[in-house]
Scaffold this active site. Structure first.
Site, PDB file in Angstrom:
ATOM      1  N   VAL A  14     -10.537   6.274 -32.298  1.00 25.36           N
ATOM      2  CA  VAL A  14      -9.173   6.596 -31.873  1.00 25.36           C
ATOM      3  C   VAL A  14      -8.212   5.432 -32.061  1.00 25.36           C
ATOM      4  O   VAL A  14      -7.004   5.586 -31.941  1.00 25.36           O
ATOM      5  CB  VAL A  14      -9.096   7.075 -30.397  1.00 25.36           C
ATOM      6  CG1 VAL A  14      -9.710   8.451 -30.243  1.00 25.36           C
ATOM      7  CG2 VAL A  14      -9.740   6.084 -29.444  1.00 25.36           C
ATOM      8  N   TYR A  19      -8.970  -6.803 -33.470  1.00 27.49           N
ATOM      9  CA  TYR A  19     -10.291  -7.378 -33.194  1.00 27.49           C
ATOM     10  C   TYR A  19     -11.409  -6.372 -33.007  1.00 27.49           C
ATOM     11  O   TYR A  19     -12.555  -6.732 -32.988  1.00 27.49           O
ATOM     12  CB  TYR A  19     -10.226  -8.278 -31.948  1.00 27.49           C
ATOM     13  CG  TYR A  19      -9.394  -9.492 -32.173  1.00 27.49           C
ATOM     14  CD1 TYR A  19      -9.963 -10.632 -32.735  1.00 27.49           C
ATOM     15  CD2 TYR A  19      -8.053  -9.504 -31.864  1.00 27.49           C
ATOM     16  CE1 TYR A  19      -9.201 -11.751 -32.970  1.00 27.49           C
ATOM     17  CE2 TYR A  19      -7.276 -10.621 -32.093  1.00 27.49           C
ATOM     18  CZ  TYR A  19      -7.859 -11.749 -32.648  1.00 27.49           C
ATOM     19  OH  TYR A  19      -7.101 -12.856 -32.880  1.00 27.49           O
ATOM     20  N   GLY A  20     -11.052  -5.123 -32.820  1.00 29.24           N
ATOM     21  CA  GLY A  20     -12.143  -4.182 -32.561  1.00 29.24           C
ATOM     22  C   GLY A  20     -11.782  -2.750 -32.846  1.00 29.24           C
ATOM     23  O   GLY A  20     -10.647  -2.428 -33.189  1.00 29.24           O
ATOM     24  N   ASP A 164       0.734  -9.975 -23.170  1.00 28.83           N
ATOM     25  CA  ASP A 164       0.982  -9.217 -24.402  1.00 28.83           C
ATOM     26  C   ASP A 164       1.473  -7.807 -24.072  1.00 28.83           C
ATOM     27  O   ASP A 164       1.013  -6.827 -24.653  1.00 28.83           O
ATOM     28  CB  ASP A 164      -0.300  -9.177 -25.259  1.00 28.83           C
ATOM     29  CG  ASP A 164      -0.011  -8.820 -26.717  1.00 28.83           C
ATOM     30  OD1 ASP A 164       1.164  -8.915 -27.139  1.00 28.83           O
ATOM     31  OD2 ASP A 164      -0.957  -8.449 -27.434  1.00 28.83           O
TER      32      ASP A 164
HETATM   33  N1  LIG Z   1      -8.688   3.491 -23.146  1.00 26.35           N
HETATM   34  C1  LIG Z   1      -8.209   3.963 -24.304  1.00 26.35           C
HETATM   35  N2  LIG Z   1      -8.042   5.288 -24.511  1.00 26.35           N
HETATM   36  C2  LIG Z   1      -7.557   5.757 -25.683  1.00 26.35           C
HETATM   37  N3  LIG Z   1      -7.199   4.968 -26.731  1.00 26.35           N
HETATM   38  C3  LIG Z   1      -7.359   3.638 -26.591  1.00 26.35           C
HETATM   39  C4  LIG Z   1      -7.885   3.065 -25.384  1.00 26.35           C
HETATM   40  N4  LIG Z   1      -7.911   1.717 -25.512  1.00 26.35           N
HETATM   41  C5  LIG Z   1      -7.417   1.467 -26.749  1.00 26.35           C
HETATM   42  N5  LIG Z   1      -7.096   2.600 -27.402  1.00 26.35           N
HETATM   43  C6  LIG Z   1      -6.516   2.707 -28.769  1.00 26.35           C
HETATM   44  O1  LIG Z   1      -6.946   1.616 -29.566  1.00 26.35           O
HETATM   45  C7  LIG Z   1      -5.847   0.756 -29.927  1.00 26.35           C
HETATM   46  C8  LIG Z   1      -6.289  -0.706 -29.899  1.00 26.35           C
HETATM   47  O2  LIG Z   1      -6.739  -1.054 -28.599  1.00 26.35           O
HETATM   48  P1  LIG Z   1      -6.331  -2.427 -27.886  1.00 26.35           P
HETATM   49  O3  LIG Z   1      -7.047  -2.499 -26.582  1.00 26.35           O
HETATM   50  O4  LIG Z   1      -4.831  -2.525 -27.846  1.00 26.35           O
HETATM   51  O5  LIG Z   1      -6.973  -3.483 -28.875  1.00 26.35           O
HETATM   52  P2  LIG Z   1      -6.391  -4.639 -29.811  1.00 26.35           P
HETATM   53  O6  LIG Z   1      -6.606  -5.903 -29.076  1.00 26.35           O
HETATM   54  O7  LIG Z   1      -7.253  -4.575 -31.011  1.00 26.35           O
HETATM   55  O8  LIG Z   1      -4.927  -4.343 -30.049  1.00 26.35           O
HETATM   56  C9  LIG Z   1      -4.749   1.106 -28.928  1.00 26.35           C
HETATM   57  O9  LIG Z   1      -3.457   0.862 -29.413  1.00 26.35           O
HETATM   58  C10 LIG Z   1      -4.999   2.592 -28.697  1.00 26.35           C
HETATM   59  O10 LIG Z   1      -4.457   3.364 -29.754  1.00 26.35           O
END
Ligand SMILES: Nc1ncnc2c1ncn2[C@@H]1O[C@H](COP(=O)(O)OP(=O)(O)O)[C@@H](O)[C@H]1O
Ligand SMILES: [Mg+2]
Length: 341
Positions: A14, A19-20, A164
Protein backbone atom coordinates in the site's frame (compact mmCIF):
# COMPACT_ATOMS: atom_id res chain seq x y z
CA UNK A 1 11.18 -16.30 21.08
CA UNK A 2 12.01 -18.15 17.90
CA UNK A 3 9.17 -18.91 15.57
CA UNK A 4 8.73 -19.97 12.01
CA UNK A 5 4.92 -19.75 11.96
CA UNK A 6 3.91 -16.43 10.38
CA UNK A 7 1.29 -14.61 12.42
CA UNK A 8 0.31 -12.21 9.62
CA UNK A 9 -0.56 -12.71 6.00
CA UNK A 10 0.42 -9.93 3.61
CA UNK A 11 -2.44 -8.87 1.32
CA UNK A 12 -1.00 -6.14 -0.87
CA UNK A 13 1.56 -3.34 -0.99
CA UNK A 14 0.00 0.00 0.00
CA UNK A 15 2.94 2.33 0.27
CA UNK A 16 6.53 2.67 -0.68
CA UNK A 17 8.55 5.13 1.34
CA UNK A 18 12.17 6.10 1.07
CA UNK A 19 13.20 3.39 3.54
CA UNK A 20 10.62 0.67 3.48
CA UNK A 21 7.61 -1.00 2.06
CA UNK A 22 4.19 -0.89 3.68
CA UNK A 23 1.67 -3.68 3.26
CA UNK A 24 -1.94 -4.25 4.15
CA UNK A 25 -2.01 -7.52 6.10
CA UNK A 26 -4.37 -9.66 8.15
CA UNK A 27 -3.82 -11.26 11.51
CA UNK A 28 -4.27 -14.94 10.67
CA UNK A 29 -5.97 -15.86 13.94
CA UNK A 30 -8.54 -13.07 14.10
CA UNK A 31 -8.82 -11.82 10.52
CA UNK A 32 -8.16 -8.24 11.76
CA UNK A 33 -6.63 -5.85 9.24
CA UNK A 34 -3.28 -4.28 10.06
CA UNK A 35 -0.55 -2.37 8.25
CA UNK A 36 2.95 -3.79 8.23
CA UNK A 37 5.96 -1.63 7.46
CA UNK A 38 9.05 -3.59 6.51
CA UNK A 39 12.43 -1.95 6.82
CA UNK A 40 15.51 -3.68 5.49
CA UNK A 41 18.39 -3.01 7.86
CA UNK A 42 21.22 -3.19 5.35
CA UNK A 43 22.48 0.38 5.88
CA UNK A 44 23.05 2.38 9.10
CA UNK A 45 20.59 5.11 7.93
CA UNK A 46 17.81 2.53 7.66
CA UNK A 47 18.61 1.13 11.09
CA UNK A 48 18.64 4.59 12.66
CA UNK A 49 15.31 5.48 11.11
CA UNK A 50 13.72 2.21 12.17
CA UNK A 51 14.98 2.54 15.74
CA UNK A 52 13.77 6.15 16.00
CA UNK A 53 10.31 5.03 14.92
CA UNK A 54 10.42 2.13 17.36
CA UNK A 55 11.65 4.22 20.30
CA UNK A 56 9.02 6.91 19.80
CA UNK A 57 6.05 4.61 19.28
CA UNK A 58 7.03 2.15 21.99
CA UNK A 59 7.67 4.93 24.53
CA UNK A 60 3.99 5.95 24.43
CA UNK A 61 2.20 4.30 27.34
CA UNK A 62 -1.35 5.09 26.32
CA UNK A 63 -3.09 5.30 22.97
CA UNK A 64 -4.39 8.41 21.26
CA UNK A 65 -7.06 8.21 18.53
CA UNK A 66 -5.02 10.47 16.25
CA UNK A 67 -1.61 8.86 16.64
CA UNK A 68 -0.79 5.64 14.81
CA UNK A 69 -0.67 2.73 17.23
CA UNK A 70 2.20 0.30 17.13
CA UNK A 71 0.84 -3.17 17.76
CA UNK A 72 4.28 -4.78 17.82
CA UNK A 73 7.67 -4.62 16.22
CA UNK A 74 9.23 -7.82 14.96
CA UNK A 75 12.87 -8.37 14.32
CA UNK A 76 13.87 -10.91 11.71
CA UNK A 77 17.38 -12.10 11.05
CA UNK A 78 17.73 -14.76 8.39
CA UNK A 79 15.25 -17.46 9.57
CA UNK A 80 14.96 -16.14 13.13
CA UNK A 81 12.06 -14.04 14.33
CA UNK A 82 11.65 -12.28 17.68
CA UNK A 83 9.49 -9.54 19.15
CA UNK A 84 11.52 -6.39 19.74
CA UNK A 85 11.14 -4.77 23.13
CA UNK A 86 12.50 -1.49 24.43
CA UNK A 87 15.65 -1.96 26.50
CA UNK A 88 15.94 -5.59 25.44
CA UNK A 89 19.27 -7.30 26.00
CA UNK A 90 18.84 -9.61 23.02
CA UNK A 91 22.01 -9.69 20.95
CA UNK A 92 20.04 -9.07 17.74
CA UNK A 93 18.56 -5.85 19.15
CA UNK A 94 21.91 -4.73 20.56
CA UNK A 95 23.54 -5.23 17.14
CA UNK A 96 21.05 -2.80 15.69
CA UNK A 97 21.59 -0.25 18.45
CA UNK A 98 25.35 -0.49 17.94
CA UNK A 99 24.91 -0.04 14.18
CA UNK A 100 22.85 3.08 14.74
CA UNK A 101 25.29 4.56 17.29
CA UNK A 102 28.45 3.84 15.31
CA UNK A 103 26.99 4.66 11.92
CA UNK A 104 28.33 1.41 10.50
CA UNK A 105 26.94 -2.09 10.20
CA UNK A 106 27.79 -4.01 13.40
CA UNK A 107 26.77 -7.47 12.15
CA UNK A 108 27.69 -9.86 9.38
CA UNK A 109 26.63 -7.93 6.25
CA UNK A 110 25.78 -11.21 4.50
CA UNK A 111 22.85 -11.86 6.83
CA UNK A 112 19.51 -10.28 6.03
CA UNK A 113 18.02 -8.21 8.82
CA UNK A 114 14.47 -6.84 8.71
CA UNK A 115 12.27 -4.92 11.10
CA UNK A 116 8.53 -5.30 10.74
CA UNK A 117 6.27 -2.66 12.30
CA UNK A 118 2.70 -3.84 12.82
CA UNK A 119 0.30 -0.88 13.10
CA UNK A 120 -3.36 0.13 12.69
CA UNK A 121 -4.34 -0.01 9.05
CA UNK A 122 -5.45 3.33 7.59
CA UNK A 123 -7.84 2.69 4.72
CA UNK A 124 -8.37 6.34 3.66
CA UNK A 125 -4.95 7.14 2.19
CA UNK A 126 -2.96 10.15 3.36
CA UNK A 127 -4.22 13.68 4.09
CA UNK A 128 -2.99 14.96 0.71
CA UNK A 129 -4.83 12.40 -1.34
CA UNK A 130 -7.91 12.60 0.88
CA UNK A 131 -8.35 16.37 0.76
CA UNK A 132 -7.24 16.95 -2.82
CA UNK A 133 -9.71 14.39 -4.14
CA UNK A 134 -12.62 16.17 -2.46
CA UNK A 135 -14.20 19.61 -2.58
CA UNK A 136 -13.13 21.91 0.28
CA UNK A 137 -15.38 21.43 3.26
CA UNK A 138 -15.35 23.66 6.34
CA UNK A 139 -16.49 20.97 8.75
CA UNK A 140 -13.79 18.55 7.60
CA UNK A 141 -11.16 21.30 7.89
CA UNK A 142 -12.24 22.16 11.43
CA UNK A 143 -12.33 18.52 12.45
CA UNK A 144 -8.85 17.90 10.97
CA UNK A 145 -7.38 20.92 12.78
CA UNK A 146 -8.77 19.74 16.09
CA UNK A 147 -7.54 16.19 15.55
CA UNK A 148 -4.07 17.35 14.58
CA UNK A 149 -3.68 19.74 17.49
CA UNK A 150 -4.89 17.07 19.89
CA UNK A 151 -2.36 14.58 18.47
CA UNK A 152 0.46 17.10 18.75
CA UNK A 153 -0.42 18.04 22.35
CA UNK A 154 -0.39 14.31 23.18
CA UNK A 155 2.98 13.72 21.50
CA UNK A 156 4.59 16.74 23.14
CA UNK A 157 3.19 15.70 26.53
CA UNK A 158 4.88 12.36 25.91
CA UNK A 159 8.19 14.13 25.13
CA UNK A 160 8.07 13.24 21.44
CA UNK A 161 9.04 15.75 18.77
CA UNK A 162 7.85 14.43 15.42
CA UNK A 163 10.13 16.53 13.14
CA UNK A 164 8.51 15.47 9.87
CA UNK A 165 4.90 16.60 10.06
CA UNK A 166 3.48 16.91 6.55
CA UNK A 167 0.29 15.76 4.83
CA UNK A 168 1.97 12.58 3.44
CA UNK A 169 2.73 11.45 6.97
CA UNK A 170 -0.80 12.02 8.23
CA UNK A 171 -2.98 9.04 7.40
CA UNK A 172 -6.74 8.59 7.39
CA UNK A 173 -8.86 5.85 8.83
CA UNK A 174 -12.44 5.88 7.62
CA UNK A 175 -14.25 4.34 10.54
CA UNK A 176 -18.02 4.25 10.25
CA UNK A 177 -20.39 6.04 12.58
CA UNK A 178 -23.50 4.20 13.86
CA UNK A 179 -25.42 5.79 10.96
CA UNK A 180 -22.99 4.23 8.48
CA UNK A 181 -21.45 7.52 7.35
CA UNK A 182 -17.68 7.21 7.09
CA UNK A 183 -15.99 9.61 9.45
CA UNK A 184 -12.35 10.38 8.73
CA UNK A 185 -10.01 9.93 11.68
CA UNK A 186 -6.52 11.31 11.21
CA UNK A 187 -3.52 9.34 12.42
CA UNK A 188 -0.13 11.00 12.69
CA UNK A 189 2.34 8.44 11.35
CA UNK A 190 5.95 8.01 10.18
CA UNK A 191 8.06 8.56 13.29
CA UNK A 192 11.31 7.80 11.44
CA UNK A 193 12.74 11.26 12.16
CA UNK A 194 11.20 11.73 15.59
CA UNK A 195 13.07 12.40 18.79
CA UNK A 196 12.13 11.32 22.30
CA UNK A 197 13.42 13.93 24.78
CA UNK A 198 14.59 12.13 27.90
CA UNK A 199 14.29 13.35 31.51
CA UNK A 200 16.28 16.42 32.54
CA UNK A 201 19.72 15.78 34.02
CA UNK A 202 19.03 17.51 37.34
CA UNK A 203 16.04 15.48 38.38
CA UNK A 204 15.60 12.25 36.42
CA UNK A 205 12.02 12.00 37.73
CA UNK A 206 11.08 15.30 36.19
CA UNK A 207 10.35 15.12 32.48
CA UNK A 208 12.04 17.77 30.40
CA UNK A 209 9.72 20.15 28.55
CA UNK A 210 9.91 19.45 24.82
CA UNK A 211 9.93 23.21 24.33
CA UNK A 212 13.27 23.39 26.17
CA UNK A 213 14.85 20.31 24.63
CA UNK A 214 17.22 21.67 21.99
CA UNK A 215 17.99 19.58 18.94
CA UNK A 216 20.59 20.16 16.27
CA UNK A 217 20.09 17.68 13.45
CA UNK A 218 18.55 19.65 10.61
CA UNK A 219 15.87 17.30 9.33
CA UNK A 220 12.38 17.30 7.92
CA UNK A 221 10.93 18.21 4.56
CA UNK A 222 11.92 21.69 3.39
CA UNK A 223 8.45 23.18 2.74
CA UNK A 224 7.36 22.41 6.32
CA UNK A 225 10.66 23.22 8.07
CA UNK A 226 10.84 26.11 10.55
CA UNK A 227 13.60 28.72 10.02
CA UNK A 228 15.54 27.58 13.11
CA UNK A 229 15.59 23.98 11.80
CA UNK A 230 17.48 25.19 8.72
CA UNK A 231 20.02 26.60 11.19
CA UNK A 232 20.13 23.43 13.30
CA UNK A 233 19.04 24.75 16.72
CA UNK A 234 15.42 24.07 17.54
CA UNK A 235 12.83 22.59 19.89
CA UNK A 236 9.31 21.13 19.64
CA UNK A 237 8.18 24.53 18.36
CA UNK A 238 9.38 23.29 14.95
CA UNK A 239 6.37 20.92 14.92
CA UNK A 240 4.08 23.90 15.59
CA UNK A 241 5.55 25.67 12.56
CA UNK A 242 5.04 22.61 10.33
CA UNK A 243 1.44 22.35 11.52
CA UNK A 244 0.97 26.07 10.75
CA UNK A 245 2.04 25.43 7.14
CA UNK A 246 -0.31 22.44 6.90
CA UNK A 247 -3.34 24.21 8.40
CA UNK A 248 -2.82 27.37 6.34
CA UNK A 249 -2.55 25.27 3.16
CA UNK A 250 -5.59 23.18 4.08
CA UNK A 251 -7.84 26.20 4.73
CA UNK A 252 -6.84 27.92 1.51
CA UNK A 253 -6.11 24.88 -0.67
CA UNK A 254 -2.57 26.02 -1.37
CA UNK A 255 -0.59 23.35 -3.20
CA UNK A 256 2.72 23.01 -4.96
CA UNK A 257 4.22 20.36 -7.23
CA UNK A 258 6.98 18.31 -5.68
CA UNK A 259 9.94 18.54 -8.06
CA UNK A 260 11.04 14.94 -7.47
CA UNK A 261 7.77 13.01 -7.50
CA UNK A 262 5.76 15.55 -9.58
CA UNK A 263 2.96 15.00 -7.05
CA UNK A 264 0.65 17.84 -6.01
CA UNK A 265 1.12 18.49 -2.31
CA UNK A 266 -0.72 20.65 0.19
CA UNK A 267 1.67 23.23 1.58
CA UNK A 268 1.90 26.99 1.77
CA UNK A 269 4.94 28.86 0.49
CA UNK A 270 6.25 32.33 -0.32
CA UNK A 271 6.48 33.63 -3.89
CA UNK A 272 9.72 35.38 -4.86
CA UNK A 273 9.33 36.47 -8.48
CA UNK A 274 8.41 33.32 -10.38
CA UNK A 275 10.02 31.08 -7.75
CA UNK A 276 8.22 29.44 -4.85
CA UNK A 277 10.25 29.31 -1.66
CA UNK A 278 9.58 27.40 1.58
CA UNK A 279 8.23 29.79 4.23
CA UNK A 280 10.90 28.77 6.76
CA UNK A 281 13.71 29.40 4.30
CA UNK A 282 12.30 32.83 3.40
CA UNK A 283 11.93 33.72 7.10
CA UNK A 284 15.50 32.67 7.77
CA UNK A 285 16.68 35.20 5.20
CA UNK A 286 14.30 37.89 6.38
CA UNK A 287 12.75 37.30 9.82
CA UNK A 288 10.76 40.54 9.51
CA UNK A 289 9.00 39.38 6.37
CA UNK A 290 5.23 39.85 6.57
CA UNK A 291 3.26 36.72 5.54
CA UNK A 292 0.14 37.37 3.44
CA UNK A 293 -2.38 35.36 5.40
CA UNK A 294 -4.99 34.71 4.11
CA UNK A 295 -4.16 34.68 0.43
CA UNK A 296 -7.85 34.52 -0.49
CA UNK A 297 -10.35 36.82 1.17
CA UNK A 298 -12.85 35.19 3.55
CA UNK A 299 -11.04 31.85 3.77
CA UNK A 300 -10.63 32.25 7.53
CA UNK A 301 -11.79 34.46 10.37
CA UNK A 302 -9.65 36.97 12.29
CA UNK A 303 -8.80 34.61 15.20
CA UNK A 304 -7.69 31.87 12.81
CA UNK A 305 -5.58 34.32 10.81
CA UNK A 306 -3.92 35.55 14.03
CA UNK A 307 -3.29 31.98 15.22
CA UNK A 308 -1.66 30.88 11.95
CA UNK A 309 0.51 34.01 11.96
CA UNK A 310 1.68 33.14 15.48
CA UNK A 311 2.32 29.50 14.54
CA UNK A 312 4.53 30.75 11.72
CA UNK A 313 6.37 33.39 13.76
CA UNK A 314 10.07 33.55 12.83
CA UNK A 315 10.91 33.52 16.53
CA UNK A 316 9.90 30.12 17.99
CA UNK A 317 9.25 31.71 21.39
CA UNK A 318 6.43 33.73 19.86
CA UNK A 319 4.68 30.56 18.68
CA UNK A 320 2.04 28.98 20.92
CA UNK A 321 2.98 25.62 22.43
CA UNK A 322 0.90 22.56 21.53
CA UNK A 323 -1.31 22.88 24.63
CA UNK A 324 -2.21 26.52 23.99
CA UNK A 325 -2.73 25.71 20.32
CA UNK A 326 -5.24 23.00 21.13
CA UNK A 327 -7.18 25.31 23.46
CA UNK A 328 -7.30 28.14 20.95
CA UNK A 329 -8.46 25.86 18.14
CA UNK A 330 -11.21 24.44 20.33
CA UNK A 331 -12.36 28.01 21.07
CA UNK A 332 -12.34 28.92 17.37
CA UNK A 333 -14.25 25.74 16.50
CA UNK A 334 -16.86 26.43 19.22
CA UNK A 335 -17.47 29.93 17.91
CA UNK A 336 -17.83 28.61 14.36
CA UNK A 337 -20.22 25.96 15.61
CA UNK A 338 -22.46 28.53 17.37
CA UNK A 339 -22.36 30.63 14.28
CA UNK A 340 -23.53 27.70 12.13
CA UNK A 341 -26.56 26.89 14.29
N1 LIG B 1 -0.63 2.35 8.95
C1 LIG B 1 -0.75 2.53 7.63
N2 LIG B 1 -1.89 2.23 6.97
C2 LIG B 1 -2.00 2.41 5.64
N3 LIG B 1 -1.01 2.90 4.85
C3 LIG B 1 0.16 3.20 5.45
C4 LIG B 1 0.36 3.02 6.86
N4 LIG B 1 1.62 3.42 7.18
C5 LIG B 1 2.17 3.84 6.02
N5 LIG B 1 1.32 3.71 4.98
C6 LIG B 1 1.58 4.08 3.56
O1 LIG B 1 2.96 3.95 3.27
C7 LIG B 1 3.56 5.23 2.98
C8 LIG B 1 4.97 5.30 3.58
O2 LIG B 1 4.91 5.12 4.98
P1 LIG B 1 5.75 6.02 6.00
O3 LIG B 1 5.52 5.51 7.38
O4 LIG B 1 5.42 7.47 5.75
O5 LIG B 1 7.23 5.67 5.56
P2 LIG B 1 8.45 6.50 4.95
O6 LIG B 1 9.36 6.79 6.08
O7 LIG B 1 9.08 5.55 4.01
O8 LIG B 1 7.88 7.75 4.33
C9 LIG B 1 2.58 6.25 3.56
O9 LIG B 1 2.63 7.49 2.92
C10 LIG B 1 1.24 5.55 3.34
O10 LIG B 1 0.81 5.70 2.01
MG1 LIG C 1 6.56 9.17 5.14
Amino acid sequence: MVSSQPKYELVQEVGRGSYGLVYEAVVKKTGARVAVKKIRCHAPENVELALREFWALSSIQSQHPNVIHLEECILQKDGMVQKMTHGSTSSLYLELVETSLKGEIAFDPRSSYYLWFVMDFCDGGDMNAYLLSRKPNRKTNTSFMLQLSSALAFLHKNQIIHRDLKPDNILISQSRTPTGVPEPTLKVADFGLSKVCSASGLNPEEPVSVNKCFLSTACGTDFYMAPEVWEGHYTAKADIFALGIIIWAMLERITFIDTETKKELLGSYVKQGTEIVPVGEALLENPKMELHIPVKKKSMNASMKQLIKEMLAANPQERPDAFELELRLVKIACKECNWDT
